[in-house]
Each structure stands twice: as C-alpha cells, then as structure tokens.
Design a protein around this motif. Structure first.
Motif, PDB file in Angstrom:
ATOM      1  N   ASN A  27      88.198 -34.465 -56.152  1.00  0.00           N
ATOM      2  CA  ASN A  27      87.620 -35.828 -56.566  1.00  0.00           C
ATOM      3  C   ASN A  27      88.205 -36.530 -56.676  1.00  0.00           C
ATOM      4  OD1 ASN A  27      87.953 -34.630 -58.981  1.00  0.00           O
ATOM      5  ND2 ASN A  27      85.628 -34.135 -59.434  1.00  0.00           N
ATOM      6  N   SER A  28      89.510 -36.284 -56.684  1.00  0.00           N
ATOM      7  CA  SER A  28      90.415 -37.456 -57.259  1.00  0.00           C
ATOM      8  C   SER A  28      92.053 -36.707 -56.423  1.00  0.00           C
ATOM      9  CB  SER A  28      89.945 -37.188 -58.852  1.00  0.00           C
ATOM     10  OG  SER A  28      91.749 -36.137 -59.268  1.00  0.00           O
ATOM     11  N   PRO A  29      92.818 -38.340 -56.394  1.00  0.00           N
ATOM     12  CA  PRO A  29      94.149 -38.419 -55.347  1.00  0.00           C
ATOM     13  C   PRO A  29      94.642 -37.640 -56.551  1.00  0.00           C
ATOM     14  CG  PRO A  29      92.729 -40.614 -55.655  1.00  0.00           C
ATOM     15  CD  PRO A  29      92.217 -39.784 -56.712  1.00  0.00           C
ATOM     16  N   TYR A  30      94.301 -37.740 -58.205  1.00  0.00           N
ATOM     17  CA  TYR A  30      95.664 -36.882 -58.904  1.00  0.00           C
ATOM     18  C   TYR A  30      95.124 -34.989 -58.180  1.00  0.00           C
ATOM     19  CZ  TYR A  30      96.596 -34.135 -62.523  1.00  0.00           C
ATOM     20  OH  TYR A  30      97.049 -32.949 -62.808  1.00  0.00           O
ATOM     21  N   GLY A  31      93.972 -34.988 -58.260  1.00  0.00           N
ATOM     22  CA  GLY A  31      94.099 -33.448 -58.108  1.00  0.00           C
ATOM     23  C   GLY A  31      94.250 -33.421 -56.208  1.00  0.00           C
ATOM     24  N   ASN A  32      93.650 -33.785 -55.676  1.00  0.00           N
ATOM     25  CA  ASN A  32      94.659 -33.275 -54.364  1.00  0.00           C
ATOM     26  C   ASN A  32      96.055 -33.764 -54.108  1.00  0.00           C
ATOM     27  OD1 ASN A  32      94.045 -33.204 -52.549  1.00  0.00           O
ATOM     28  ND2 ASN A  32      93.888 -35.742 -51.042  1.00  0.00           N
ATOM     29  N   THR A  33      96.809 -34.575 -55.439  1.00  0.00           N
ATOM     30  CA  THR A  33      98.023 -34.262 -55.153  1.00  0.00           C
ATOM     31  C   THR A  33      98.479 -32.351 -55.746  1.00  0.00           C
ATOM     32  OG1 THR A  33      98.615 -34.633 -57.326  1.00  0.00           O
ATOM     33  CG2 THR A  33      98.292 -36.540 -55.626  1.00  0.00           C
ATOM     34  N   LYS A  34      97.551 -32.254 -55.707  1.00  0.00           N
ATOM     35  CA  LYS A  34      98.217 -30.533 -57.375  1.00  0.00           C
ATOM     36  C   LYS A  34      97.299 -29.423 -55.976  1.00  0.00           C
ATOM     37  CE  LYS A  34      99.243 -31.433 -61.559  1.00  0.00           C
ATOM     38  NZ  LYS A  34     100.616 -31.586 -61.492  1.00  0.00           N
ATOM     39  N   GLN A  35      96.809 -30.407 -54.956  1.00  0.00           N
ATOM     40  CA  GLN A  35      96.163 -29.158 -53.664  1.00  0.00           C
ATOM     41  C   GLN A  35      97.187 -28.807 -53.101  1.00  0.00           C
ATOM     42  OE1 GLN A  35      92.440 -29.998 -52.476  1.00  0.00           O
ATOM     43  NE2 GLN A  35      91.039 -29.187 -54.400  1.00  0.00           N
ATOM     44  N   ILE A  36      97.994 -30.569 -52.673  1.00  0.00           N
ATOM     45  CA  ILE A  36      98.610 -30.527 -51.233  1.00  0.00           C
ATOM     46  C   ILE A  36      99.741 -30.567 -52.155  1.00  0.00           C
ATOM     47  CG2 ILE A  36     100.143 -31.994 -50.136  1.00  0.00           C
ATOM     48  CD1 ILE A  36      97.916 -34.303 -50.586  1.00  0.00           C
ATOM     49  N   CYS A  37     100.118 -30.075 -53.104  1.00  0.00           N
ATOM     50  CA  CYS A  37     101.655 -29.468 -53.781  1.00  0.00           C
ATOM     51  C   CYS A  37     101.210 -28.235 -53.411  1.00  0.00           C
ATOM     52  CB  CYS A  37     102.042 -29.706 -55.310  1.00  0.00           C
ATOM     53  SG  CYS A  37     102.596 -31.519 -55.175  1.00  0.00           S
ATOM     54  N   GLU A  38     100.221 -27.247 -53.937  1.00  0.00           N
ATOM     55  CA  GLU A  38     100.279 -25.722 -53.896  1.00  0.00           C
ATOM     56  C   GLU A  38     100.493 -25.603 -52.330  1.00  0.00           C
ATOM     57  OE1 GLU A  38      96.887 -23.731 -55.492  1.00  0.00           O
ATOM     58  OE2 GLU A  38      97.318 -24.079 -57.324  1.00  0.00           O
ATOM     59  N   ASP A  39     100.062 -26.140 -51.522  1.00  0.00           N
ATOM     60  CA  ASP A  39     100.052 -26.229 -49.596  1.00  0.00           C
ATOM     61  C   ASP A  39     101.321 -26.405 -49.324  1.00  0.00           C
ATOM     62  OD1 ASP A  39      97.515 -26.002 -49.946  1.00  0.00           O
ATOM     63  OD2 ASP A  39      96.523 -26.957 -48.476  1.00  0.00           O
ATOM     64  N   ILE A  40     102.644 -26.801 -49.879  1.00  0.00           N
ATOM     65  CA  ILE A  40     103.370 -27.466 -49.566  1.00  0.00           C
ATOM     66  C   ILE A  40     104.581 -26.000 -49.832  1.00  0.00           C
ATOM     67  CG2 ILE A  40     105.487 -29.022 -50.207  1.00  0.00           C
ATOM     68  CD1 ILE A  40     104.135 -31.047 -50.010  1.00  0.00           C
ATOM     69  N   LEU A  41     104.343 -25.785 -51.349  1.00  0.00           N
ATOM     70  CA  LEU A  41     105.236 -24.606 -51.388  1.00  0.00           C
ATOM     71  C   LEU A  41     104.743 -23.202 -50.721  1.00  0.00           C
ATOM     72  CD1 LEU A  41     104.562 -25.495 -55.642  1.00  0.00           C
ATOM     73  CD2 LEU A  41     107.120 -25.243 -54.162  1.00  0.00           C
ATOM     74  N   ASN A  56     113.596 -20.178 -57.683  1.00  0.00           N
ATOM     75  CA  ASN A  56     112.426 -19.422 -58.446  1.00  0.00           C
ATOM     76  C   ASN A  56     111.641 -20.940 -58.538  1.00  0.00           C
ATOM     77  OD1 ASN A  56     113.314 -16.246 -58.673  1.00  0.00           O
ATOM     78  ND2 ASN A  56     114.870 -17.030 -59.791  1.00  0.00           N
ATOM     79  N   LEU A  57     110.967 -20.846 -58.561  1.00  0.00           N
ATOM     80  CA  LEU A  57     109.803 -22.203 -58.830  1.00  0.00           C
ATOM     81  C   LEU A  57     108.684 -21.957 -59.956  1.00  0.00           C
ATOM     82  CD1 LEU A  57     109.966 -25.294 -59.461  1.00  0.00           C
ATOM     83  CD2 LEU A  57     108.271 -25.488 -57.402  1.00  0.00           C
ATOM     84  N   VAL A  58     108.751 -22.610 -61.065  1.00  0.00           N
ATOM     85  CA  VAL A  58     106.855 -22.675 -61.325  1.00  0.00           C
ATOM     86  C   VAL A  58     106.301 -23.749 -61.499  1.00  0.00           C
ATOM     87  CG1 VAL A  58     106.016 -22.480 -63.735  1.00  0.00           C
ATOM     88  CG2 VAL A  58     107.781 -20.114 -63.624  1.00  0.00           C
ATOM     89  N   PHE A  59     104.919 -23.352 -60.646  1.00  0.00           N
ATOM     90  CA  PHE A  59     104.855 -24.989 -60.952  1.00  0.00           C
ATOM     91  C   PHE A  59     103.216 -25.525 -61.742  1.00  0.00           C
ATOM     92  CE2 PHE A  59     101.945 -27.058 -58.419  1.00  0.00           C
ATOM     93  CZ  PHE A  59     101.961 -29.329 -58.511  1.00  0.00           C
ATOM     94  N   SER A  60     103.597 -27.066 -62.658  1.00  0.00           N
ATOM     95  CA  SER A  60     102.206 -26.949 -62.814  1.00  0.00           C
ATOM     96  C   SER A  60     101.022 -27.647 -62.248  1.00  0.00           C
ATOM     97  CB  SER A  60     102.726 -27.960 -63.868  1.00  0.00           C
ATOM     98  OG  SER A  60     103.893 -28.213 -64.579  1.00  0.00           O
ATOM     99  N   SER A  61      99.952 -26.300 -62.132  1.00  0.00           N
ATOM    100  CA  SER A  61      98.815 -26.357 -60.874  1.00  0.00           C
ATOM    101  C   SER A  61      97.784 -26.793 -61.831  1.00  0.00           C
ATOM    102  CB  SER A  61      98.369 -25.726 -60.267  1.00  0.00           C
ATOM    103  OG  SER A  61      97.984 -26.460 -59.215  1.00  0.00           O
ATOM    104  N   SER A  62      96.580 -26.935 -61.642  1.00  0.00           N
ATOM    105  CA  SER A  62      96.024 -27.958 -62.200  1.00  0.00           C
ATOM    106  C   SER A  62      93.994 -26.601 -62.192  1.00  0.00           C
ATOM    107  CB  SER A  62      95.411 -28.749 -62.645  1.00  0.00           C
ATOM    108  OG  SER A  62      94.056 -29.061 -62.883  1.00  0.00           O
ATOM    109  N   CYS A  63      93.507 -26.644 -63.232  1.00  0.00           N
ATOM    110  CA  CYS A  63      91.745 -25.807 -62.524  1.00  0.00           C
ATOM    111  C   CYS A  63      91.287 -27.013 -61.778  1.00  0.00           C
ATOM    112  CB  CYS A  63      91.413 -25.545 -63.861  1.00  0.00           C
ATOM    113  SG  CYS A  63      91.175 -26.826 -65.066  1.00  0.00           S
TER     114      CYS A  63
END
Ligand code: NAD
Length: 343
Positions: free
Chosen positions: A152-166, A124-131
C-alpha cells in the motif's frame, strides 16, 4: 597474533537498526565493516558504537547504489564473507510523495550490491525486509507462509520487489547467492548504554520516538490515529520488538548462512509474537518513564493496517531466535535514550 575476525559488510550500519547490529556482530566475534551515506543518520552513531565497543569499526562513506564506489570497498576489504543490507529509505509517507526516490534508492542499492557481491564471489546476504509485505492480513498472527498482499505504499513495494529480485538471483542457473530475508515487525527502544538509538531526522514517522519526544517537550502532543478499529481498545495493534533483540536476529542469520545450513533463500519473521495496541504503548510508557503523556485521538490514517503481529515459531525453531526484552523495558530504554539526546 592479531585477531582474525570474519568480516561482514553492514550497509546502512550508521542507521538505527544497523548500528545495533554492528555492536552485536562485533560482540559475537565478527568484524563488521560499515558502509553508509548518512542520508538518514549521523556521524554520532559511529561515535556511539565506538564508545560501546571500545574499538573503531572500519567505515566507508558512500552511496551503496554507486557501484564503482562499492567495488572499491570490496577491493579494500578483500575477504568479506557476507553482507547485511540495511541501507534503504524507509519512510512510508515520504515514499508516497517521492516514489522515484524510493525506487531508485532501494532497488538501485540492492542491484549495485548484488552485482558487486557477484563479481567478488561474496555469496551470503541478509536482507532487511518488513512485515509491510503482508499488507492487511486475513488471519493473525502472520506466519512466513501468510500470502503477501499488494503493497500500500511505494516503500512497501520496494521491499516486495527486492524480495523478488533476490529470489530470482538465487534461483538463476549457476547462481551462488544464498540469502535470508528478515521481515521485521516494529523495532523500538535503544541500546542499554543509551549511546545509540533511533535518531529521527525531523518529525518522527514512528510511534515511539514521537512518544519520547512528546514526553521530553519537543512535541506538544501525540496524536493517536483512530480508536475505532476492530481491536479490543479500538487503536492499532503492532508487534514491538526491542532493537537489540532484533539486532541479535541478524547475528544468528549470518551464522546460519556462513555455516552453510540455510536453503538458498529463506524468510523469517522477527517480532515478539505479541501484539500491543497504541494505547497500551502509551500507558506502558507512562509507567516505565513516570511521565504523563499529552495525547489526543485523531482521525485514522489512510493505509494503516488495523492489526498485525508475528508468529515467530519458524525463527525460534530454525534460527534459535528469542526475544528477551519486555515492552516496558523496551520503552524505558527509549526514554533513557531520549534523555541522553536532550532536546
Ligand atoms: P535508518 O534510516 O535508521 O537506517 C538506514 C541507513 O541506511 C541510514 O544510516 C541511511 O543513511 C543509510 N542509507 C540509506 N540509503 C543508503 C544508500 N543508498 N547508501 C548508503 N547508505 C544508505 O533505518 P532503520 O530503521 O535502521 O532501517 C534499516 C532497514 O530496515 C531499512 O532497510 C528499513 O527499510 C528496514 N526496516 C525498518 C523498519 C523500522 O521500523 N525501522 C521496519 C522494517 C524494515
């Protein structure tokens, strides 16, 4: 008999949102276990948590991306039932300057965590993503079905990639992971005790700590980045959610996962559903604190989204999530925290 609490690992639990989530988890009957490397936080956050709760919270100092070190935590805390993964680097501007660091830390910590969770069958995992994943939305408010845009930033991209990985890990054949992706809007304010709050190291990247530091005389002047946006007063609009309300959203997400009620991967917006402009924040802060704020209007910052706020219907209906704290009370709590910090 000793109390048996359900153990939840909180990575990044010494950080701003994590420390508030640790408090809410404990108060809801869970046993939070903190893992943090203090790359963007201080020991004092743990002391604040201890003062609020009146008990010591188990704590491990480690880099979550260090798989061997993380494995030792799972071995020591045998019966972990879930994880909330806050640990990440989060400054948009810094991520543009240091993209490798952001990809390494934010992706590396998630990959390490998922590997270790898999070997210990913690599912069970809750992940911190962002708007930030919504980019500049075509329509407001944004729902979870609003299409994501190129970050529009590497930070934002990490959140998108993390959502995809999950999502990929959840859907892998034989996969056992269940995850809730929480897309936060703009967390502000501090715990009412003023024992924990946002602790920016260096010049604050976010509006509210800059506002409170300016009022406290630490910064000379607040710059509002642009007043010619297509918004009623020309300044940016955001959805400011009190950090304790946000923290409570994690408790209900964990409860849903542990009850087996969730789909394999679910996404929720956590915001108030209201948009407030930067000028409204400044004026409301002045009212809440009785302080006059020294500010000027500067140039718009490249990459700033003109306006974004959440549709929180799904979180309300499915999680039973609601927010309780007004903008004025949120800003009053931020000011109380700033005063507790001193200069
Ligand atoms: P924060 O920096 O205060 O907390 C993050 C914590 O994680 C810090 O204590 C830091 O020391 C720790 N950390 C970072 N990398 C680590 C690693 N590899 N191993 C162990 N610990 C590590 O940030 P926050 O505002 O509390 O944000 C928490 C999460 O929420 C982050 O994932 C962030 O991207 C996300 N988020 C924050 C906001 C916001 O405005 N604050 C908005 C949307 C999403």
């Amino acid at each position: 008999m000793t109390e048996q609490r359900t153990k939840i690992l909180v990575t990044g639990g010494a950080g701003y949102i994590g420390s508030h989530a640790v408090v809410e988890l404990y108060q809801a009957g869970f046993q939070p276990i903190i893992a943090d490397d203090f790359s963007n936080s201080q020991q004092s956050a743990l002391a604040g948590v201890r003062e609020i709760l009146g008990v010591e919270t188990p704590f491990y100092e480690l880099d979550v991306a260090d798989e061997a070190a993380l494995r030792r935590v799972f071995e020591a805390e045998k019966d972990l039932q879930g994880v909330i993964h806050f640990a990440a680097s989060k400054a948009v501007g810094e991520s543009v300057a240091k993209p490798l660091h952001y990809y390494r830390n934010n992706l590396g910590s998630l990959l390490s965590l998922l590997t270790v969770m898999g070997s210990f069958q913690v599912n069970n995992l809750v992940f911190s993503s962002s708007c930030t994943v919504y980019g500049v939305p075509d329509a407001l408010p944004v729902t979870e079905a609003t299409p994501t845009k190129k970050a529009n930033s590497p930070y934002g991209n990490t959140k998108q990639i993390c959502e995809d990985i999950l999502t990929d890990v959840v859907h892998a054949p034989g996969g056992t992971l269940r995850t809730i992706l929480l897309r936060y809007f703009n967390p502000i304010g501090a715990h009412e005790s003023a024992k924990i709050g946002e602790l920016p190291l260096g010049v604050p990247q976010n509006l509210v700590p800059f506002v409170t530091q300016t009022a406290a005389g630490i910064r000379e002047q607040l710059t509002i980045y642009g007043d010619t946006y297509d918004t009623p007063d020309g300044t940016n609009i955001r959805d400011y959610i009190h950090v304790v309300d946000l923290a409570k959203g994690h408790v209900v997400a964990v409860q849903r996962l542990l009850a087996g009620e969730s789909d394999n991967v679910e996404t929720f917006n956590l915001g108030t559903g209201r948009g407030n402009s930067v000028l409204e924040v400044v004026q409301t802060f002045e009212k809440a604190s009785g302080q006059k704020l020294n500010y000027r209007i500067g140039e718009p910052r490249p990459g700033d989204v003109p306006a974004i706020y959440a549709d929180v219907t799904k979180a309300t209906e499915v999680l039973g999530f609601t927010t309780e704290t007004s903008l004025e009370d949120s800003l009053a709590s931020a000011w109380k925290w700033q005063q507790a910090l001193g200069k």
